[in-house]
Design an enzyme around this catalytic site. Structure first.
Site, PDB file in Angstrom:
ATOM      1  N   GLY A 223       0.790  -1.226   0.000  1.00 26.51           N
ATOM      2  CA  GLY A 223       0.000   0.000   0.000  1.00 26.51           C
ATOM      3  C   GLY A 223       0.815   1.264   0.000  1.00 26.51           C
ATOM      4  N   ASP A 224       2.117   1.179  -0.242  1.00 23.84           N
ATOM      5  CA  ASP A 224       2.976   2.358  -0.370  1.00 23.84           C
ATOM      6  C   ASP A 224       4.150   1.955  -1.259  1.00 23.84           C
ATOM      7  OD1 ASP A 224       4.477   4.823   0.161  1.00 23.84           O
ATOM      8  OD2 ASP A 224       3.156   5.067   1.887  1.00 23.84           O
TER       9      ASP A 224
END
Length: 491
Positions: A281-282
């Site tokens: 997610g990053d």
């Protein structure tokens, strides 16, 4: 730095439609091969699928666990219960204590059998191998009251999200030597959903902890395991030397899992990251070296890093990043054989006034983008600071960045290099680049305050800031001006 890689295929500018179609066809096989590798790494080698359901109905017999140290223990020898409910922190601690006494004999190995082993954070010891058997899952307890608080990292000054202390990592080690975390693709699961929810509701008053963090350690090997659902950054080597990360899978939801970077080498030296799949997610990988005045004072660069043979995905962020916390400097980084798919930004360097430090001697080669919004990004106004004590006159230096054999399709903006009058970007080079576009307007190769050169013909046409050379190194055309600004963030 001029890469000497040469290619037998040289597109001509007046033949763009024809060679572009040829390119898409030629690279279909390469993309297919990379996809197959990715699926093998994620599914074929992994006993449990992303949802925890076996991909195949038939299971092979359990493989015998190799003995990698003179002394070996099983977690069950210390009272461990793998039912997913019993807290095993004390069992892990007793096992680590037993291994710490075997250092003079070459250390010890802790075998984690198949099962779900719930635990609070625990520390490793010198000369230790943590071996996760097939079907083994180490589960981080969700209640943050079981997670110890630690002082801020000295090169950050504060916790990354809050002033004051930070939560420790699920698996932690400091001042260690000869550490191995490996297995038959067992899993370390941080059960990050509870953390992400509390973070978004602003319930937490301290910075979330990583899943695995090793600090001030040397001779580290992490291989053949799956890391997933970290509360924060997933794998964080901090001020470590001689680190090898190979054959691992890192997973987190692509949405709703904030700051779940895959691997963050931070003020590290001599690092190899290879043969892995990361979907988080990053940033899939973010190379760091401290934050503003604290990183400048700590003064530990990240240097001599090789990243190769990776498949990465980051829908909300970048595949491979350098920064933005890079105040101790980043140098001598090679990124090669990289496939970036369904990602907001492909490869990125990000910094800002106040960071200080440098990013230099960085080489990207053999990179493929598939459905990426912006392929190559260098950004100099990433203004996020720990406090008001930073020096805005501490300006980073970005120089000697090379890109060769850059290909792909479905890319909206292939290049956005955004230097400034205070932070010009120097000595950037491109060679053998052809990227299929989803955006047909002009200004898709964007530049601002950058100098450098292009060798041979590339697609799309480079910005006017760069000198043009032919394949033999003869100057064809000087840049119009290296200070031209042609940045369009609406694209």
């Amino acid at each position: 730095m001029v890469d000497t890689f040469s290619s037998s295929w040289r597109p001509q500018l007046h033949q763009r439609p024809r060679w572009l179609m040829s390119f898409l066809t030629a690279y279909r096989t390469q993309l297919l091969v990379l996809w197959v590798v990715g699926f093998v790494m994620v599914f074929g080698l992994q006993v449990n699928s992303i949802d925890g359901v076996g991909l195949f109905s038939m299971k092979a017999a359990a493989r015998p666990i190799p003995r990698l140290r003179p002394v070996a223990f099983n977690l069950t020898d210390f009272g461990g219960v793998g039912d997913g409910k019993t807290l095993n922190t004390a069992a892990f601690e007793r096992a680590v204590e037993a291994i710490s006494k075997a250092g003079a004999r070459g250390g010890g190995q802790l075998n984690v059998p198949a099962g779900r082993w719930l635990t609070a954070p625990f520390n490793l010891t010198n000369h230790m191998t943590l071996f996760l058997a097939e079907g083994a899952v180490i589960l981080g307890i969700e209640d943050e009251n079981h997670w110890p608080l630690m002082p801020p990292l000295p090169s950050y000054g504060y916790g990354r999200e809050h002033k004051g202390p930070r939560y420790g990592s699920l698996i932690h080690g400091q001042n260690l030597r000869d550490i191995v975390i490996t297995g038959y693709n067992g899993t370390i699961d941080g059960q990050g959903q509870a953390w992400w929810t509390k973070y978004k509701k602003k319930i937490l008053t301290n910075t979330r902890g990583p899943l695995v963090q090793l600090m001030w350690s040397k001779d580290v090997v992490i291989s053949n395991i799956t890391l997933r659902n970290s509360p924060f950054w997933t794998l964080h080597p901090y001020d470590c030397k001689n680190v090898t990360i190979s054959g691992i899978t890192i997973l987190a939801p692509v949405f709703g899992a904030p700051n779940t970077d895959g691997i963050d080498p931070d003020s590290c030296q001599d690092v190899l990251i290879e043969n892995s799949y990361i979907c988080v997610g990053d940033d899939a990988i973010a190379i760091k070296s401290g934050w503003d005045q604290y990183g400048i004072a700590y003064g530990r660069p990240s240097t001599n890093i090789i990243i190769r043979n990776l498949i990465v995905r980051s829908v909300v962020s970048a595949g491979i990043s350098i920064g933005s916390e890079m105040s101790g400097g980043v140098s001598n980084v090679t990124v090669e054989n990289l496939f970036v798919w369904e990602t907001r930004r492909g490869v990125r360097i990000k910094t800002a006034p106040g960071r200080g430090g440098y990013v230099r001697n960085i080489a990207y080669r053999n990179v493929i983008f598939e459905n990426v919004r912006v392929g190559i990004v260098i950004k100099t106004d990433y203004n996020e600071h720990p406090d008001e004590g930073f020096d805005p006159k501490a300006l980073p230096i970005i120089t000697n960045i090379s890109f060769s054999s850059i290909h792909g399709q479905g890319v909206r903006v292939p290049v956005r290099i955004h230097g400034s009058e205070d932070i010009p970007i120097k000595d950037v080079s491109f060679r053998d680049m052809s990227v299929g576009l989803t955006y047909k307007k002009k200004h898709i190769f964007q530049c601002s305050f950058v100098d450098g050169h292009v060798i041979g013909s590339i697609f799309p046409s480079p910005c006017q800031n760069l000198d043009l050379y032919d394949e033999q190194g003869n100057l064809v055309k000087r840049s119009v001006s290296q200070n031209i600004t042609d940045i369009d963030y609406d694209i």
